[in-house]
Motif scaffolding. Structure first.
Motif, short mmCIF file in Angstrom:
data_model
loop_
_atom_site.label_atom_id
_atom_site.label_comp_id
_atom_site.label_asym_id
_atom_site.label_seq_id
_atom_site.Cartn_x
_atom_site.Cartn_y
_atom_site.Cartn_z
N PHE A 7 0.84 -1.36 0.36
CA PHE A 7 -0.29 0.57 0.16
C PHE A 7 0.69 1.34 0.06
CE2 PHE A 7 -2.00 3.69 3.26
CZ PHE A 7 -3.20 3.58 2.48
N ILE A 8 1.66 0.78 0.96
CA ILE A 8 2.88 2.48 0.91
C ILE A 8 3.53 2.31 -0.07
CG2 ILE A 8 4.51 3.48 1.78
CD1 ILE A 8 3.75 2.01 4.57
N ASP A 9 4.37 1.59 -0.79
CA ASP A 9 4.75 1.42 -2.17
C ASP A 9 4.04 2.20 -2.91
OD1 ASP A 9 7.39 0.24 -1.01
OD2 ASP A 9 6.62 -1.37 -1.07
N ALA A 10 2.37 1.28 -2.91
CA ALA A 10 0.94 2.05 -4.40
C ALA A 10 0.85 3.50 -3.86
CB ALA A 10 0.86 1.22 -4.26
N GLY A 11 2.17 4.32 -2.69
CA GLY A 11 1.49 6.20 -2.67
C GLY A 11 0.39 6.14 -1.97
N GLY A 12 -0.04 5.14 -1.49
CA GLY A 12 -1.01 5.00 -0.43
C GLY A 12 -1.05 5.45 0.50
N LEU A 13 -0.09 6.37 1.15
CA LEU A 13 -0.11 6.93 2.38
C LEU A 13 -0.48 8.77 2.56
CD1 LEU A 13 3.33 6.50 4.42
CD2 LEU A 13 1.09 5.95 4.97
N ALA A 14 0.00 8.81 0.91
CA ALA A 14 -0.23 9.95 0.66
C ALA A 14 -1.83 10.64 0.43
CB ALA A 14 0.37 10.71 -0.62
N TYR A 15 -2.85 9.74 0.74
CA TYR A 15 -4.31 9.65 0.99
C TYR A 15 -4.68 9.20 1.35
CZ TYR A 15 -3.71 9.66 -4.01
OH TYR A 15 -3.01 10.26 -5.76
N ALA A 16 -3.70 9.44 2.93
CA ALA A 16 -4.42 8.61 3.90
C ALA A 16 -4.10 10.03 5.33
CB ALA A 16 -3.01 7.47 4.43
N ASP A 17 -5.10 10.37 6.19
CA ASP A 17 -4.80 10.68 7.11
C ASP A 17 -4.61 9.83 8.48
OD1 ASP A 17 -5.78 13.49 5.66
OD2 ASP A 17 -7.56 13.02 5.75
N VAL A 18 -5.40 8.70 8.54
CA VAL A 18 -4.58 7.24 9.28
C VAL A 18 -5.04 6.16 9.44
CG1 VAL A 18 -6.45 9.33 11.22
CG2 VAL A 18 -7.58 7.76 9.79
N ILE A 19 -4.38 5.41 9.27
CA ILE A 19 -4.34 4.14 9.15
C ILE A 19 -4.79 3.50 10.05
CG2 ILE A 19 -2.41 2.46 8.75
CD1 ILE A 19 -2.24 4.30 6.63
N SER A 20 -5.93 2.27 9.69
CA SER A 20 -6.64 1.07 10.49
C SER A 20 -6.15 -0.13 10.04
CB SER A 20 -8.63 1.41 10.14
OG SER A 20 -9.21 0.32 10.83
N THR A 21 -5.93 -0.25 11.34
CA THR A 21 -5.29 -1.90 11.72
C THR A 21 -6.20 -3.14 12.53
OG1 THR A 21 -3.34 -3.25 10.86
CG2 THR A 21 -3.32 -1.60 13.41
N HIS A 22 -6.06 -4.02 12.80
CA HIS A 22 -6.16 -5.26 13.63
C HIS A 22 -5.15 -5.16 14.45
CE1 HIS A 22 -10.82 -6.32 11.54
NE2 HIS A 22 -10.45 -5.22 11.55
#
Length: 242
Positions: A7-22
């Protein structure tokens, strides 16, 4: 972690204000490594800055089913689930990037003790004998954790001897409250304890409480040992009444 790396390699962090995980895990070390590892991965690709992490599901199911069936977060009984809840929430409060932790679930999905997915709740489903939502030990643990540490922030973590973890929380008035437990998987049924010395100042007393808030001991001035096992205990020094 592979999914987040992609997700990060695809540039996802630029579109994320928060990150959700289990956060499902069999023990605190695995949980801490998982959430901490995600935070490190984010900072490595975000100019050294964290993004808020929401642990949108974490829990423990008290089920009679043994591995390899069912969720990794299995425990043997409701008491272990309650004790584990306290360890989980205390640990999540110690990770600065964690903005919110959500327990799964409020209510059991079913009544079959053999079904792993049916027994994550803080409360049991109504039965023929009990029409209300009967609280499990985890409900009492959650209630006391919220009330007892309201206004307190994580201050430090330490190891006491070889096997005991200590987490310290403080408030703006200088108050200090500690949690201690013997390190073990959530489903461990070891009853052995480790003696931990507690020093209480003159004109003070130290109150030791169970993970649900019951008073286990009140210690006077001087140094006394308390027995710490896999169930967490709260330790607080207060001014003695005159």
């Amino acid at each position: 972690m592979t999914w987040f790396a992609d997700f990060i390699d695809a540039g996802g962090l630029a579109y994320a204000d928060v990150i959700s995980t289990h956060g499902y895990a069999a023990n605190i070390d695995d949980l801490r490594k998982g959430i901490g590892g995600l935070d490190r991965l984010i900072r490595q690709h975000n100019a050294g800055k964290s993004k808020p992490i929401i642990v949108s599901e974490v829990g423990l199911t008290n089920t009679t089913v043994s591995p390899p069936l069912g969720n990794v977060s299995r425990v043997l009984n409701a008491e272990q689930a309650g004790a584990g809840l306290v360890k989980i929430y205390a640990t999540m409060k110690s990770i600065p990037a964690v903005a919110q932790t959500v327990w799964y679930a409020a209510l059991d999905d079913g009544t079959d003790p053999r079904e792993p997915e049916a027994n994550f709740g803080l409360y049991r489903q109504p039965t023929a004998g009990v029409s209300a939502y009967q609280p499990k030990p985890a409900a009492a643990a959650m209630s006391f954790f919220i009330r007892h540490l309201d206004g307190y922030r994580f201050s430090s973590a330490a190891s006491v001897g070889a096997d005991v973890s200590e987490m310290t929380f403080t408030n703006e008035a200088g108050g200090t409250r500690r949690l201690m437990w013997k390190n073990a998987p959530f489903a461990d049924n070891d009853t052995a304890t480790q003696d931990v010395p507690i020093t209480t100042a003159t004109d003070h007393r130290t109150i030791v409480r169970s993970y649900t808030g019951d008073v286990l001991a009140e210690l006077g001035p001087g140094t006394s040992n308390i027995a710490v096992g896999i169930e967490p205990v709260y330790v607080e020094e207060v001014t003695a009444p005159r």
